[in-house]
Scaffold this motif. Structure first.
Motif, PDB file in Angstrom:
ATOM      1  N   GLY A 103       0.766  -6.646   0.054  1.00  0.00           N
ATOM      2  CA  GLY A 103      -0.342  -5.716   0.202  1.00  0.00           C
ATOM      3  C   GLY A 103      -0.835  -5.631   1.630  1.00  0.00           C
ATOM      4  N   GLY A 104      -0.098  -6.183   2.577  1.00  0.00           N
ATOM      5  CA  GLY A 104      -0.527  -6.203   3.969  1.00  0.00           C
ATOM      6  C   GLY A 104      -0.381  -4.866   4.662  1.00  0.00           C
ATOM      7  N   SER A 105       0.394  -3.966   4.093  1.00  0.00           N
ATOM      8  CA  SER A 105       0.631  -2.708   4.779  1.00  0.00           C
ATOM      9  C   SER A 105      -0.332  -1.605   4.336  1.00  0.00           C
ATOM     10  CB  SER A 105       2.070  -2.263   4.544  1.00  0.00           C
ATOM     11  OG  SER A 105       2.264  -1.962   3.178  1.00  0.00           O
ATOM     12  N   LYS A 106      -1.244  -1.901   3.472  1.00  0.00           N
ATOM     13  CA  LYS A 106      -2.182  -0.884   3.000  1.00  0.00           C
ATOM     14  C   LYS A 106      -3.421  -0.901   3.890  1.00  0.00           C
ATOM     15  CE  LYS A 106       0.456  -0.077  -0.474  1.00  0.00           C
ATOM     16  NZ  LYS A 106       1.362   1.000  -0.470  1.00  0.00           N
ATOM     17  N   ASP A 107      -3.703   0.236   4.476  1.00  0.00           N
ATOM     18  CA  ASP A 107      -4.832   0.358   5.385  1.00  0.00           C
ATOM     19  C   ASP A 107      -6.026   0.938   4.633  1.00  0.00           C
ATOM     20  OD1 ASP A 107      -6.366   0.420   7.658  1.00  0.00           O
ATOM     21  OD2 ASP A 107      -5.419   2.215   8.490  1.00  0.00           O
ATOM     22  N   ALA A 108      -7.167   0.306   4.792  1.00  0.00           N
ATOM     23  CA  ALA A 108      -8.373   0.751   4.094  1.00  0.00           C
ATOM     24  C   ALA A 108      -8.817   2.127   4.566  1.00  0.00           C
ATOM     25  CB  ALA A 108      -9.498  -0.261   4.287  1.00  0.00           C
ATOM     26  N   LEU A 109      -8.683   2.401   5.848  1.00  0.00           N
ATOM     27  CA  LEU A 109      -9.107   3.696   6.374  1.00  0.00           C
ATOM     28  C   LEU A 109      -8.271   4.829   5.789  1.00  0.00           C
ATOM     29  CD1 LEU A 109     -10.961   5.241   8.265  1.00  0.00           C
ATOM     30  CD2 LEU A 109      -9.259   4.911  10.065  1.00  0.00           C
ATOM     31  N   VAL A 110      -6.971   4.609   5.664  1.00  0.00           N
ATOM     32  CA  VAL A 110      -6.103   5.631   5.062  1.00  0.00           C
ATOM     33  C   VAL A 110      -6.506   5.866   3.611  1.00  0.00           C
ATOM     34  CG1 VAL A 110      -3.730   6.170   4.416  1.00  0.00           C
ATOM     35  CG2 VAL A 110      -4.198   5.122   6.618  1.00  0.00           C
ATOM     36  N   ALA A 111      -6.766   4.788   2.882  1.00  0.00           N
ATOM     37  CA  ALA A 111      -7.172   4.924   1.475  1.00  0.00           C
ATOM     38  C   ALA A 111      -8.495   5.680   1.365  1.00  0.00           C
ATOM     39  CB  ALA A 111      -7.284   3.550   0.835  1.00  0.00           C
ATOM     40  N   ILE A 112      -9.436   5.394   2.254  1.00  0.00           N
ATOM     41  CA  ILE A 112     -10.732   6.080   2.222  1.00  0.00           C
ATOM     42  C   ILE A 112     -10.569   7.560   2.537  1.00  0.00           C
ATOM     43  CG2 ILE A 112     -12.945   6.256   3.428  1.00  0.00           C
ATOM     44  CD1 ILE A 112     -12.917   3.178   3.572  1.00  0.00           C
ATOM     45  N   LEU A 113      -9.761   7.883   3.548  1.00  0.00           N
ATOM     46  CA  LEU A 113      -9.556   9.288   3.893  1.00  0.00           C
ATOM     47  C   LEU A 113      -8.843  10.045   2.775  1.00  0.00           C
ATOM     48  CD1 LEU A 113      -8.605   9.012   7.664  1.00  0.00           C
ATOM     49  CD2 LEU A 113     -10.722   9.900   6.684  1.00  0.00           C
ATOM     50  N   LEU A 114      -7.841   9.414   2.164  1.00  0.00           N
ATOM     51  CA  LEU A 114      -7.163  10.059   1.042  1.00  0.00           C
ATOM     52  C   LEU A 114      -8.123  10.262  -0.129  1.00  0.00           C
ATOM     53  CD1 LEU A 114      -3.718   8.239   1.034  1.00  0.00           C
ATOM     54  CD2 LEU A 114      -4.150  10.636   1.552  1.00  0.00           C
TER      55      LEU A 114
END
Length: 137
Positions: free
Chosen positions: A64-75
């Motif tokens: 799960g190290g490659s999941k970025d919180a900012l990308v998830a929030i923007l999506l």
């Protein structure tokens, strides 16, 4: 009065976005050929390096190290009703279908709560990665 203002706004908008029929576009074949002749060859060394790094990237993805919180929030902010942020985080396909069938996750309520939860847990979203539940919180 509202109908008149709406009609005026519509006409103004259409006038602004109308295309000019007198404008002609031409392609200069000589310039295109010059661009192709001045182009450099592509190197596949970058691709080879990426293929060598692929096993280590798979390990990081499994943790799960490659999941970025900012990308998830923007999506979530832009495409939350479709559940795209959940697919990014690694959920099951049925969860995304559930988002779509419930009009964006109970009329947009679930993606909104997801957005708040992701923003609060910005530093560590590992609890939400590969989470199969409809309500990820």
């Amino acid at each position: 009065m509202k109908k008149l203002l709406f009609t005026l706004a519509l006409i103004t908008g259409l006038a602004c976005f109308s295309t000019d029929a007198s404008a002609s576009y031409t392609i200069d074949d000589n310039q295109v050929e010059a661009l192709f002749s001045s182009a450099s060859e592509a190197s596949f060394s970058i691709m080879n390096e990426a293929l060598e790094m692929a096993p280590s990237m798979a390990i990081a993805s499994a943790n799960g190290g490659s999941k970025d919180a900012l990308v998830a929030i923007l999506l979530d902010f832009f495409l939350g009703g479709l559940g795209i942020h959940r697919f990014y985080l690694g959920t099951k396909t049925m969860t995304g279908i559930g988002y779509i069938l419930t009009c964006g996750g109970i009329f947009g309520l679930v993606p909104f709560i997801d957005l708040i939860v992701l923003a609060i847990n910005f530093d560590d979203i590992s609890a939400f990665v590969d989470n199969p539940k409809f309500f990820m919180w």
